[in-house]
Design a protein around this motif. Sequence first.
Motif: not given
Length: 202
Positions: A129, A133, A180-182, A184-186, A188
């Motif tokens: 991931q 990115r 954060s791979s679990r 996602g950005i938002q 997390t």
Amino acid sequence: DSIMKEQIIITIGRESGSGGHAIAKKIADEMGIECYDKKRLVEGTAKISGMDRNYVKKLDEKPVGFPFSGRIGAFEDSPESNVARKTFEYIRQIAASGESCVIVGRCADSVLKGNPNVLRVFVVGDVEQKNKRLARIQQITPEEADVERKETDRFRRAYHNFYSDTKWGDSRAYDLIVNSSRLGIQGTADYIKNFAEAFKEI
């Protein structure tokens, strides 16, 4: 009875490609507080030290005498450590001002050690991931991203370990480590924000 903290400082350590910077920006925006990232910290450090902005930028978050690390007296007055010391001074000034904020990297977790208003976060991610990115952001191949990611992390680790008495990414040095791979950005950012809201009320 719990009292609401007047100030909260969220420090974000991050693996390269984990989206730590994007997460930090989201948290700050959504909480209505400042985000001190590379740009802001370079500007502030240049301002308080009288050093040239580009000079500070070039040496920002660079380990001393890399690839050597460890606290070696000979490096005490190196350009890198002068910039680092001024950056840490600036971070202490921000904390002393009483403002709430998010600070990205630069050993802030260690610099503000002992401050009860500091929430120390470290963002990690899955290799695939992270490479994807970085490749997308920098428009390079995942293979190139992998090389660059490892290099950046090597620098961050050396920088942190040189100036801090804790190890970069070591779970004992942080209040929260999140992948954060679990989420996602938002997701997390939301998770850290919820944690911060609860932390404020302790």
